[in-house]
Design a protein around this motif. Structure first.
Motif, PDB file in Angstrom:
ATOM      1  N   ILE A  51       2.568  -2.077  -9.821  1.00 56.60           N
ATOM      2  CA  ILE A  51       2.598  -2.240  -8.373  1.00 56.60           C
ATOM      3  C   ILE A  51       3.119  -3.634  -8.078  1.00 56.60           C
ATOM      4  N   ASP A  52       4.186  -3.697  -7.298  1.00 57.65           N
ATOM      5  CA  ASP A  52       4.788  -4.971  -6.922  1.00 57.65           C
ATOM      6  C   ASP A  52       4.009  -5.620  -5.788  1.00 57.65           C
ATOM      7  N   LYS A  53       3.704  -4.852  -4.735  1.00 58.79           N
ATOM      8  CA  LYS A  53       2.921  -5.406  -3.634  1.00 58.79           C
ATOM      9  C   LYS A  53       2.464  -4.305  -2.694  1.00 58.79           C
ATOM     10  N   ILE A  54       1.500  -4.678  -1.834  1.00 61.64           N
ATOM     11  CA  ILE A  54       1.029  -3.825  -0.741  1.00 61.64           C
ATOM     12  C   ILE A  54       1.440  -4.527   0.545  1.00 61.64           C
ATOM     13  N   GLU A  55       2.010  -3.774   1.463  1.00 57.92           N
ATOM     14  CA  GLU A  55       2.461  -4.361   2.718  1.00 57.92           C
ATOM     15  C   GLU A  55       1.720  -3.720   3.885  1.00 57.92           C
ATOM     16  N   VAL A  56       0.899  -4.540   4.576  1.00 55.62           N
ATOM     17  CA  VAL A  56       0.198  -4.128   5.794  1.00 55.62           C
ATOM     18  C   VAL A  56       0.191  -5.323   6.745  1.00 55.62           C
ATOM     19  N   PRO A  57      -0.036  -5.094   8.033  1.00 57.46           N
ATOM     20  CA  PRO A  57      -0.150  -6.237   8.945  1.00 57.46           C
ATOM     21  C   PRO A  57      -1.352  -7.107   8.573  1.00 57.46           C
ATOM     22  N   ARG A  58      -1.252  -8.408   8.835  1.00 56.61           N
ATOM     23  CA  ARG A  58      -2.372  -9.320   8.550  1.00 56.61           C
ATOM     24  C   ARG A  58      -3.562  -9.060   9.458  1.00 56.61           C
ATOM     25  N   THR A  59      -3.267  -8.666  10.700  1.00 57.32           N
ATOM     26  CA  THR A  59      -4.329  -8.302  11.630  1.00 57.32           C
ATOM     27  C   THR A  59      -3.951  -7.009  12.311  1.00 57.32           C
ATOM     28  N   MET A  60      -4.957  -6.264  12.724  1.00 55.33           N
ATOM     29  CA  MET A  60      -4.744  -4.998  13.409  1.00 55.33           C
ATOM     30  C   MET A  60      -5.964  -4.685  14.252  1.00 55.33           C
ATOM     31  N   ARG A  61      -5.872  -3.674  15.072  1.00 59.91           N
ATOM     32  CA  ARG A  61      -6.965  -3.272  15.957  1.00 59.91           C
ATOM     33  C   ARG A  61      -7.580  -1.969  15.463  1.00 59.91           C
ATOM     34  N   THR A  62      -8.859  -1.788  15.762  1.00 60.49           N
ATOM     35  CA  THR A  62      -9.520  -0.529  15.428  1.00 60.49           C
ATOM     36  C   THR A  62      -8.871   0.603  16.215  1.00 60.49           C
ATOM     37  N   GLU A  63      -8.854   1.770  15.611  1.00 62.13           N
ATOM     38  CA  GLU A  63      -8.366   3.008  16.218  1.00 62.13           C
ATOM     39  C   GLU A  63      -6.872   3.049  16.515  1.00 62.13           C
ATOM     40  N   ARG A  64      -6.125   2.023  16.128  1.00 59.26           N
ATOM     41  CA  ARG A  64      -4.674   2.054  16.325  1.00 59.26           C
ATOM     42  C   ARG A  64      -4.019   2.373  14.991  1.00 59.26           C
ATOM     43  N   PRO A  65      -3.117   3.358  14.944  1.00 64.55           N
ATOM     44  CA  PRO A  65      -2.509   3.744  13.667  1.00 64.55           C
ATOM     45  C   PRO A  65      -1.576   2.662  13.114  1.00 64.55           C
ATOM     46  N   LEU A  66      -1.573   2.554  11.804  1.00 62.25           N
ATOM     47  CA  LEU A  66      -0.667   1.632  11.130  1.00 62.25           C
ATOM     48  C   LEU A  66      -0.082   2.323   9.914  1.00 62.25           C
ATOM     49  N   ASP A  67       1.038   1.799   9.449  1.00 60.75           N
ATOM     50  CA  ASP A  67       1.670   2.308   8.238  1.00 60.75           C
ATOM     51  C   ASP A  67       1.460   1.292   7.124  1.00 60.75           C
ATOM     52  N   ALA A  68       0.918   1.751   6.005  1.00 62.70           N
ATOM     53  CA  ALA A  68       0.769   0.901   4.828  1.00 62.70           C
ATOM     54  C   ALA A  68       1.855   1.288   3.833  1.00 62.70           C
ATOM     55  N   ARG A  69       2.436   0.286   3.170  1.00 63.14           N
ATOM     56  CA  ARG A  69       3.468   0.533   2.155  1.00 63.14           C
ATOM     57  C   ARG A  69       3.034  -0.082   0.836  1.00 63.14           C
ATOM     58  N   VAL A  70       3.167   0.701  -0.216  1.00 63.50           N
ATOM     59  CA  VAL A  70       2.894   0.232  -1.573  1.00 63.50           C
ATOM     60  C   VAL A  70       4.225   0.287  -2.313  1.00 63.50           C
ATOM     61  N   PHE A  71       4.637  -0.849  -2.895  1.00 63.39           N
ATOM     62  CA  PHE A  71       5.904  -0.905  -3.614  1.00 63.39           C
ATOM     63  C   PHE A  71       5.636  -0.833  -5.114  1.00 63.39           C
ATOM     64  N   VAL A  72       6.285   0.139  -5.767  1.00 67.35           N
ATOM     65  CA  VAL A  72       6.071   0.395  -7.191  1.00 67.35           C
ATOM     66  C   VAL A  72       7.381   0.141  -7.940  1.00 67.35           C
ATOM     67  N   LEU A  73       7.270  -0.581  -9.047  1.00 69.42           N
ATOM     68  CA  LEU A  73       8.417  -0.830  -9.927  1.00 69.42           C
ATOM     69  C   LEU A  73       8.254  -0.021 -11.204  1.00 69.42           C
ATOM     70  N   SER A  74       9.373   0.447 -11.732  1.00 68.42           N
ATOM     71  CA  SER A  74       9.348   1.191 -12.990  1.00 68.42           C
ATOM     72  C   SER A  74      10.654   0.947 -13.744  1.00 68.42           C
ATOM     73  N   ASN A  75      10.564   0.845 -15.057  1.00 64.82           N
ATOM     74  CA  ASN A  75      11.790   0.718 -15.848  1.00 64.82           C
ATOM     75  C   ASN A  75      12.169   2.039 -16.505  1.00 64.82           C
ATOM     76  N   THR A  76      11.491   3.102 -16.058  1.00 68.68           N
ATOM     77  CA  THR A  76      11.794   4.433 -16.568  1.00 68.68           C
ATOM     78  C   THR A  76      11.727   5.441 -15.421  1.00 68.68           C
ATOM     79  N   THR A  77      12.497   6.495 -15.511  1.00 67.86           N
ATOM     80  CA  THR A  77      12.444   7.553 -14.505  1.00 67.86           C
ATOM     81  C   THR A  77      11.273   8.464 -14.847  1.00 67.86           C
ATOM     82  N   THR A  78      10.346   8.576 -13.901  1.00 70.89           N
ATOM     83  CA  THR A  78       9.129   9.345 -14.160  1.00 70.89           C
ATOM     84  C   THR A  78       8.440   9.691 -12.851  1.00 70.89           C
TER      85      THR A  78
END
Length: 195
Positions: free
Chosen positions: A45-72
């Motif tokens: 896992i390279d990193k997780i990307e989310v806002p530093r602050t957010m509000r309750t009950e408001r939708p957000l998108d979280a992104r997880v970046f994955v690195l691989s040196n093989t196709t799998t």
């Protein structure tokens, strides 16, 4: 005296470069033999990307970046760290050799305010596609803020009815009080974002 040091170049404890200098200064002949790692399969896992602050009950998108040196294929699990929401979200993704793959977890809502520790874990579907499980975890933090709270002080409730109506459409938590209902403890005013 001679010391032959076989190393992969990864520092684990102490300061190897300083120790080698100390040994050489004391007359020890130090030979360093680098170990080359085979081209082993690796996912991380390279990193997780989310806002530093957010509000309750408001939708957000979280992104997880994955690195691989093989196709799998791998399973990516995201733990949002909210006690009242879902414990985890999972996706199986296709990873391409040499590419950074973003994994989107859309529409996540936090039910409770406060600091949250978020975690992501990647697990290969085929264990031979990963060598170092230590880098399959990543963490980040975010601050979930409660709904904005507004205290309206008035001597006449009729005077502020239009203001109250307008603010209610903005989904603000309103507390309307007259002079006899003022908080006695000044600390109570800290609960409000606006007075």
């Amino acid at each position: 005296r001679r010391l032959i040091l076989f190393t992969d170049g990864r520092q684990t404890a102490g300061d190897a470069a300083e120790e080698v200098k100390r040994l050489q200064a004391s007359g020890v002949d130090v030979w360093i033999v680098p170990l080359r790692r085979a081209n082993t399969a690796e996912i991380l896992i390279d990193k997780i990307e989310v806002p530093r602050t957010m509000r309750t009950e408001r939708p957000l998108d979280a992104r997880v970046f994955v690195l691989s040196n093989t196709t799998t294929q791998a399973k990516v699990t995201f733990y949002p760290g909210d006690k009242k929401g879902p414990a985890a979200y999972e996706q199986v993704v296709e990873l391409q050799a040499g590419q950074r793959t973003p994994v989107l977890f859309p529409g996540i809502k936090y039910r409770t305010p406060g600091y949250k520790q978020l975690e992501a874990i990647v697990q290969p579907l085929h264990p031979e596609d990963d060598t170092l499980p230590e880098n399959n975890h990543a963490y980040t933090f975010t601050d979930v803020e409660a709904e904005s709270r507004v205290l309206i002080l008035t001597s006449d409730l009729e005077e502020v009815k239009h203001l109250v109506g307008a603010l209610e459409t903005e989904k603000l938590a309103l507390d309307v009080r007259t002079g006899g209902q003022l908080p006695e403890n000044p600390e109570e005013y800290r609960r409000f974002d606006c007075i």
